[in-house]
Design a protein around this motif. Structure first.
Motif, PDB file in Angstrom:
ATOM      1  N   HIS A   5       2.817  -5.272   0.347  1.00 18.16           N
ATOM      2  CA  HIS A   5       3.548  -5.408  -0.909  1.00 18.16           C
ATOM      3  C   HIS A   5       3.742  -4.029  -1.522  1.00 18.16           C
ATOM      4  CE1 HIS A   5       3.226  -9.828  -1.083  1.00 18.16           C
ATOM      5  NE2 HIS A   5       2.045  -9.637  -0.490  1.00 18.16           N
ATOM      6  N   PHE A   6       4.969  -3.780  -1.946  1.00 17.85           N
ATOM      7  CA  PHE A   6       5.317  -2.512  -2.580  1.00 17.85           C
ATOM      8  C   PHE A   6       5.446  -2.715  -4.083  1.00 17.85           C
ATOM      9  CE2 PHE A   6       8.751   0.469  -3.996  1.00 17.85           C
ATOM     10  CZ  PHE A   6       7.999   1.637  -3.915  1.00 17.85           C
ATOM     11  N   ILE A   7       4.730  -1.886  -4.855  1.00 18.81           N
ATOM     12  CA  ILE A   7       4.788  -1.930  -6.319  1.00 18.81           C
ATOM     13  C   ILE A   7       5.398  -0.614  -6.786  1.00 18.81           C
ATOM     14  CG2 ILE A   7       3.442  -2.228  -8.436  1.00 18.81           C
ATOM     15  CD1 ILE A   7       1.235  -3.434  -6.512  1.00 18.81           C
ATOM     16  N   ASP A   8       6.570  -0.679  -7.311  1.00 14.12           N
ATOM     17  CA  ASP A   8       7.300   0.525  -7.714  1.00 14.12           C
ATOM     18  C   ASP A   8       6.650   1.152  -8.943  1.00 14.12           C
ATOM     19  OD1 ASP A   8       9.076   2.534  -8.218  1.00 14.12           O
ATOM     20  OD2 ASP A   8      10.868   1.275  -8.167  1.00 14.12           O
ATOM     21  N   ALA A   9       6.157   2.371  -8.788  1.00 12.70           N
ATOM     22  CA  ALA A   9       5.480   3.067  -9.876  1.00 12.70           C
ATOM     23  C   ALA A   9       6.459   3.704 -10.855  1.00 12.70           C
ATOM     24  CB  ALA A   9       4.544   4.131  -9.314  1.00 12.70           C
ATOM     25  N   GLY A  10       7.720   3.809 -10.488  1.00  9.59           N
ATOM     26  CA  GLY A  10       8.695   4.444 -11.368  1.00  9.59           C
ATOM     27  C   GLY A  10       8.772   5.941 -11.108  1.00  9.59           C
ATOM     28  N   SER A  11       9.873   6.513 -11.512  1.00  9.91           N
ATOM     29  CA  SER A  11      10.122   7.929 -11.217  1.00  9.91           C
ATOM     30  C   SER A  11       9.179   8.874 -11.948  1.00  9.91           C
ATOM     31  CB  SER A  11      11.574   8.279 -11.582  1.00  9.91           C
ATOM     32  OG  SER A  11      11.817   8.005 -12.955  1.00  9.91           O
ATOM     33  N   GLY A  12       8.557   8.422 -13.030  1.00  7.53           N
ATOM     34  CA  GLY A  12       7.694   9.308 -13.812  1.00  7.53           C
ATOM     35  C   GLY A  12       6.288   9.436 -13.282  1.00  7.53           C
ATOM     36  N   SER A  13       5.930   8.641 -12.276  1.00  6.13           N
ATOM     37  CA  SER A  13       4.559   8.644 -11.763  1.00  6.13           C
ATOM     38  C   SER A  13       4.428   9.571 -10.562  1.00  6.13           C
ATOM     39  CB  SER A  13       4.142   7.230 -11.361  1.00  6.13           C
ATOM     40  OG  SER A  13       2.857   7.233 -10.789  1.00  6.13           O
ATOM     41  N   LYS A  14       3.381  10.388 -10.561  1.00  2.00           N
ATOM     42  CA  LYS A  14       3.094  11.274  -9.432  1.00  2.00           C
ATOM     43  C   LYS A  14       2.000  10.708  -8.530  1.00  2.00           C
ATOM     44  CE  LYS A  14       4.255  15.535 -11.934  1.00  2.00           C
ATOM     45  NZ  LYS A  14       3.745  16.860 -12.382  1.00  2.00           N
ATOM     46  N   MET A  15       1.273   9.736  -9.031  1.00  3.15           N
ATOM     47  CA  MET A  15       0.117   9.210  -8.309  1.00  3.15           C
ATOM     48  C   MET A  15       0.530   8.086  -7.367  1.00  3.15           C
ATOM     49  SD  MET A  15      -3.186   9.534  -7.909  1.00  3.15           S
ATOM     50  CE  MET A  15      -3.706  10.425  -9.386  1.00  3.15           C
ATOM     51  N   HIS A  16      -0.001   8.143  -6.147  1.00  4.85           N
ATOM     52  CA  HIS A  16       0.163   7.059  -5.177  1.00  4.85           C
ATOM     53  C   HIS A  16      -1.196   6.357  -5.046  1.00  4.85           C
ATOM     54  CE1 HIS A  16       3.864   9.106  -3.808  1.00  4.85           C
ATOM     55  NE2 HIS A  16       3.130  10.203  -3.808  1.00  4.85           N
ATOM     56  N   SER A  17      -1.160   5.033  -4.919  1.00  2.41           N
ATOM     57  CA  SER A  17      -2.388   4.273  -4.711  1.00  2.41           C
ATOM     58  C   SER A  17      -2.164   3.211  -3.643  1.00  2.41           C
ATOM     59  CB  SER A  17      -2.846   3.589  -6.014  1.00  2.41           C
ATOM     60  OG  SER A  17      -3.213   4.531  -6.992  1.00  2.41           O
ATOM     61  N   VAL A  18      -3.171   3.021  -2.815  1.00  4.26           N
ATOM     62  CA  VAL A  18      -3.133   1.973  -1.797  1.00  4.26           C
ATOM     63  C   VAL A  18      -4.381   1.115  -1.970  1.00  4.26           C
ATOM     64  CG1 VAL A  18      -3.094   1.436   0.669  1.00  4.26           C
ATOM     65  CG2 VAL A  18      -1.848   3.429  -0.201  1.00  4.26           C
ATOM     66  N   VAL A  19      -4.182  -0.196  -2.020  1.00  2.11           N
ATOM     67  CA  VAL A  19      -5.290  -1.138  -2.213  1.00  2.11           C
ATOM     68  C   VAL A  19      -5.284  -2.155  -1.083  1.00  2.11           C
ATOM     69  CG1 VAL A  19      -6.290  -2.896  -3.731  1.00  2.11           C
ATOM     70  CG2 VAL A  19      -5.192  -0.873  -4.729  1.00  2.11           C
ATOM     71  N   PHE A  20      -6.442  -2.358  -0.468  1.00  2.96           N
ATOM     72  CA  PHE A  20      -6.624  -3.418   0.521  1.00  2.96           C
ATOM     73  C   PHE A  20      -7.392  -4.554  -0.145  1.00  2.96           C
ATOM     74  CE2 PHE A  20      -6.597   0.395   3.401  1.00  2.96           C
ATOM     75  CZ  PHE A  20      -5.360   0.126   3.981  1.00  2.96           C
ATOM     76  N   ALA A  21      -6.795  -5.738  -0.189  1.00  2.29           N
ATOM     77  CA  ALA A  21      -7.424  -6.910  -0.807  1.00  2.29           C
ATOM     78  C   ALA A  21      -7.914  -7.857   0.275  1.00  2.29           C
ATOM     79  CB  ALA A  21      -6.444  -7.610  -1.729  1.00  2.29           C
ATOM     80  N   LEU A  22      -9.198  -8.186   0.245  1.00  5.28           N
ATOM     81  CA  LEU A  22      -9.806  -9.079   1.234  1.00  5.28           C
ATOM     82  C   LEU A  22     -10.545 -10.199   0.520  1.00  5.28           C
ATOM     83  CD1 LEU A  22     -10.150  -5.932   2.283  1.00  5.28           C
ATOM     84  CD2 LEU A  22     -11.463  -7.011   4.110  1.00  5.28           C
ATOM     85  N   LYS A  23     -10.362 -11.412   0.990  1.00  4.33           N
ATOM     86  CA  LYS A  23     -11.192 -12.501   0.495  1.00  4.33           C
ATOM     87  C   LYS A  23     -12.561 -12.370   1.144  1.00  4.33           C
ATOM     88  CE  LYS A  23     -11.448 -17.450  -0.346  1.00  4.33           C
ATOM     89  NZ  LYS A  23     -10.788 -18.767  -0.226  1.00  4.33           N
ATOM     90  N   THR A  24     -13.603 -12.260   0.313  1.00  5.59           N
ATOM     91  CA  THR A  24     -14.959 -12.037   0.822  1.00  5.59           C
ATOM     92  C   THR A  24     -15.934 -12.961   0.101  1.00  5.59           C
ATOM     93  OG1 THR A  24     -15.175 -10.213  -0.773  1.00  5.59           O
ATOM     94  CG2 THR A  24     -14.566  -9.632   1.490  1.00  5.59           C
ATOM     95  N   PRO A  25     -16.012 -14.224   0.501  1.00 10.09           N
ATOM     96  CA  PRO A  25     -16.881 -15.190  -0.182  1.00 10.09           C
ATOM     97  C   PRO A  25     -18.346 -14.768  -0.153  1.00 10.09           C
ATOM     98  CG  PRO A  25     -15.375 -16.287   1.333  1.00 10.09           C
ATOM     99  CD  PRO A  25     -15.293 -14.819   1.628  1.00 10.09           C
TER     100      PRO A  25
END
Length: 594
Positions: A5-25
Motif C-alpha cells: 500500500h502506498f500512502i502519499d506523503a505530499g510534496s512537502g514531506s522529505k521523510m520516507h517510512s516503510v512499515v511491515f504489519a503482521l498479525k501476531t496473536p
C-alpha cells in the motif's frame, strides 16, 4: 505474497517510512510473540552481526524499531535518505523471515534482555498490580498478554519460537505500507520485498523436497521424536500453570484481595476514560480502581477494582439491575461490616455509577503520537483498512448500543489477587552463564572472519556516519544526566529491590549479587556516563565496534547506547544487572581504540 500500500506523503514531506504489519496473536501469557519480535532484530544470514540494529539507529540517518498494538506487530524504518532506507527495509525483511537461531542467542535475549525489560516494567507498582491481576484471571474474557511476564517468559523454547515464526512471520501474513512522496521509491520497496519473498519461497520448497527424499523409516522416527518432545513441552507448561494456580487461588492467605472486573466493548473506551477519576472516587480512596485500555481478543477492555483488604467469598459472577441515573451525591460508604455484604455493596455502587453515565460509542484509533509522522500515518491507514485496531463491524453493529453498555455495567466478575511465585531466576542465570560462554567462544572464533562482526549497514554507508545522528537521551534517564558534572561523569540508580510487590521470595535460591540483593530481590540499575570532549574524537569507531554492544547482545541489560542531551553526549544503559562494573567499563570501552 505480501500486500503493498502506498500512502502519499505530499510534496512537502522529505521523510520516507516503510512499515511491515503482521498479525501476531498472543500465546497466552508466555510472551512468545514478544520474543519473536526481539529475535527478528537479532540477526539473519544476510546480516549476521548481532549489533546491526544498534549501530544503524545510533550512527546513520535512519530509525528502525517495532511496536505492538492489539494483535498486530508493526516493524518500521524511517529516513530522509531513500537509498539508506531501502537497505534498512532489506535488513528488516530478512530478519522477519529468519528462523535460524542458535540456542545461546535465544537464551541471552529471552532470559537476559527481555527478562530485564519485564523486570523494569514490573518494578512500577501500577504495572505490577496489573500483571498480578492478569496472571490470576481465569475469566473467559481474560487478557492474553503478548509481552509476557517475568514468571512466564522463560517457558518459551527455541522450537516454539521457530514454529511461531513459521506460522506468522511469512510473506502472506506481512502487509507492506510505504509512506513517501515518491511513487518510484514505492516501486523500489516492492522490488526488494518481492525478491526476498520469492527467495524465501524457493528455500521453503527446497527444504520440503529434501525432507521428502528421506526414507520413510527416518521420517517416522523423526516424527515420533518430535511428538515426544512436544508432549514433554506441553506437560511441562501445564505443570507450571497448575503450580501457579495452586499458589494463587488458595483462599486462606491473608494477602489475598478481591478483584472486581467489568468488561466493556471497546467503542465505550474513550467515554469511560473521561470518567475514570469519578469511578475511583466512588470506589473509595482505600480501594484501587483503574481502566485497562488494552483490547482483548473479544474486542473488550476491562475496568478493575481491587479491594483494600482480604474478604472471604467464593468466586462468583454478579448481575444487578440498572438503577435510575444517580444524583451527584452518590457515595461509596458501605453500610454493613459483614464481608459478604460489603463486597456486594461495592459491586452495586460502582455498577450503579457506571449505569448512570451517558457514554456515547466512538471508534478508537491507535495511539501513534510517539512515532514519526510517516509511521503513525501508516499504522492509522492500516487500522482503517482492516478495522484491526478499531471497532470491528460486528462490534459497531451489536455492541455500540445503550442496552449493550448497561449489560456490561451490570455484569461483574470476581477473582482473587494473591501472592505470585518468583520466577526461577537461578535456573535462568545458569542458562545465561553457559550461553554467554558459548556466545563469547563463537565471537572469538569469528575473529578470523571479521565480516561476521561488521555491521553491514554502517559499513556500506560509512560516509553518512556522524554523531549528529545520535538519538536524544530517553526521558527516563534525564534526571540522572542532570546530576552529572565534569568531575562526576557517572551516575546510576537502582530501579527495583524486588521482582514485584506480589512475588514470594525463594530463600533456598542463592544467586549472584549482580542479579539479586540480600533479600532475594531482583536488582538492576539505570545509568548514564557523560562523555568528555577528548573522548568524542573516537566515539564513532567505538559505537561501530561489536565490543561496545556486548553488554546488550549478551543480555546483561535491556537497553544500551549513546545519546545527546543538553549539549552533552552520554553513554547510557537501562535495566543493567552488572552495574558494579559499568563505570569502569565506560572508561575502558571509550579508550579501547586509542
Amino acid at each position: 505474497m505480501s500486500e503493498f500500500h502506498f500512502i502519499d506523503a505530499g510534496s512537502g514531506s522529505k521523510m520516507h517510512s516503510v512499515v511491515f504489519a503482521l498479525k501476531t496473536p498472543a500465546a497466552g501469557h508466555t510472551g512468545l510473540s514478544h520474543l519473536a519480535e526481539h529475535m527478528s532484530f537479532r540477526r539473519s544470514h544476510q546480516y549476521p552481526a548481532a549489533h546491526e540494529l544498534f549501530t544503524a539507529n545510533t550512527l546513520l540517518p535512519v530509525t528502525i524499531n517495532a511496536t505492538t498494538l492489539a494483535e498486530y506487530t508493526f516493524f518500521f524504518a524511517s529516513s530522509e535518505k531513500a537509498n539508506v532506507l531501502l537497505d534498512a527495509v532489506n535488513y528488516l525483511y530478512c530478519g522477519l523471515l529468519n528462523r535460524d537461531y542458535g540456542t545461546d542467542e535465544v537464551i541471552l535475549e529471552r532470559d537476559g534482555v527481555i527478562f530485564n525489560e519485564l523486570a523494569m516494567l514490573e518494578a512500577n507498582s501500577d504495572y505490577a498490580l496489573n500483571a498480578a491481576i492478569r496472571l490470576t484471571d481465569t475469566n473467559k474474557n481474560a487478557y492474553q498478554h503478548a509481552g509476557g511476564f517475568i514468571q512466564t517468559i522463560g517457558s518459551n523454547s527455541i522450537q516454539a519460537l521457530q514454529d511461531y515464526k513459521r506460522q506468522w512471520y511469512q510473506p502472506s501474513n506481512i502487509t507492506t505500507l510505504v509512506y513517501s512522496n515518491s511513487a518510484h521509491f514505492f516501486e523500489q520497496c516492492k522490488e526488494v520485498v518481492t525478491a526476498l519473498s520469492m527467495e524465501a519461497a524457493l528455500s521453503a520448497e527446497k527444504t520440503l523436497s529434501e525432507k521428502a527424499a528421506l526414507s520413510e523409516e527416518s521420517t517416522l522416527n523423526r516424527k515420533a521424536s518430535l511428538s515426544q518432545h512436544a508432549s514433554q513441552r506441553e506437560h511441562s507448561h501445564l505443570d507450571k500453570e497448575a503450580s501457579l494456580d495452586a499458589q494463587t487461588t488458595k483462599g486462606e492467605n491473608e494477602s489475598i484481595r478481591h478483584v472486581l472486573t467489568w468488561w466493556f466493548p471497546q467503542c465505550f473506551l474513550n467515554g469511560l476514560l473521561q470518567q475514570e477519576a469519578t469511578l475511583s472516587t466512588v470506589a473509595g480512596l482505600k480501594n484501587t480502581l483503574f481502566i485497562d485500555p488494552e483490547i482483548n481478543q473479544q474486542g473488550n477492555f476491562a475496568i478493575r477494582l481491587v479491594t483494600n483488604e482480604a474478604m472471604k467469598e467464593v468466586a462468583s459472577e454478579l448481575s444487578i439491575e440498572a438503577l435510575p441515573k444517580l444524583s451527584q451525591n452518590l457515595t461509596h460508604k458501605l453500610v454493613s461490616d459483614d464481608n459478604d455484604k460489603r463486597l456486594r455493596q461495592l459491586k452495586h455502587v460502582v455498577s450503579a455509577c457506571l449505569a448512570s453515565f451517558d457514554i456515547r460509542p466512538s471508534k478508537p484509533m491507535p495511539d501513534t503520537d510517539k512515532h514519526a509522522e510517516g509511521v503513525g500515518a501508516a499504522i492509522r491507514y492500516f487500522a482503517q483498512l482492516t478495522d484491526a485496531l478499531g471497532s470491528n463491524k460486528c462490534a459497531a453493529k451489536d455492541c455500540a448500543t445503550k442496552s449493550a453498555y448497561l449489560a456490561s455495567a451490570n455484569k461483574v466478575s470476581l477473582s482473587y489477587l494473591g501472592a505470585l511465585p518468583s520466577p526461577e531466576k537461578s535456573v535462568a542465570l545458569e542458562r545465561i552463564r553457559k550461553a554467554r560462554k558459548d556466545f563469547s567462544a563463537r565471537a572469538s572464533a569469528s575473529n578470523s572472519d571479521q565480516s561476521l562482526l561488521i555491521p553491514r549497514l554502517t559499513s556500506k554507508y560509512r560516509h553518512f556516519i556522524a554523531l549528529e545522528h545520535l538519538p536524544a537521551l530517553p526521558r527516563l534517564l534525564r534526571p540522572l544526566a542532570n546530576k552529572t558534572t565534569n568531575l562526576k561523569r557517572f551516575n546510576a540508580e537502582h530501579i527495583a529491590s524486588h521482582l514485584t510487590p506480589f512475588s514470594i521470595p525463594s530463600p533456598s535460591i542463592a544467586l549472584e549479587s549482580a542479579y539479586l540483593n540480600s533479600a532475594s530481590g531482583y536488582v538492576a540499575s539505570h545509568w548514564v556516563y557523560r562523555i568528555a570532549f577528548y573522548q568524542q574524537s573516537r566515539l564513532q569507531a567505538v559505537l561501530a565496534h561489536h565490543l561496545f554492544w556486548q553488554p546488550r547482545t549478551s543480555g546483561e541489560c535491556y537497553a544500551l547506547g549513546a545519546a545527546t542531551y543538553e549539549n552533552n553526549l552520554f553513554l547510557f544503559g537501562a535495566s543493567d544487572t552488572n552495574i558494579t562494573e559499568r563505570e569502569n567499563w565506560c572508561h575502558k570501552v571509550l579508550s579501547m581504540l586509542s
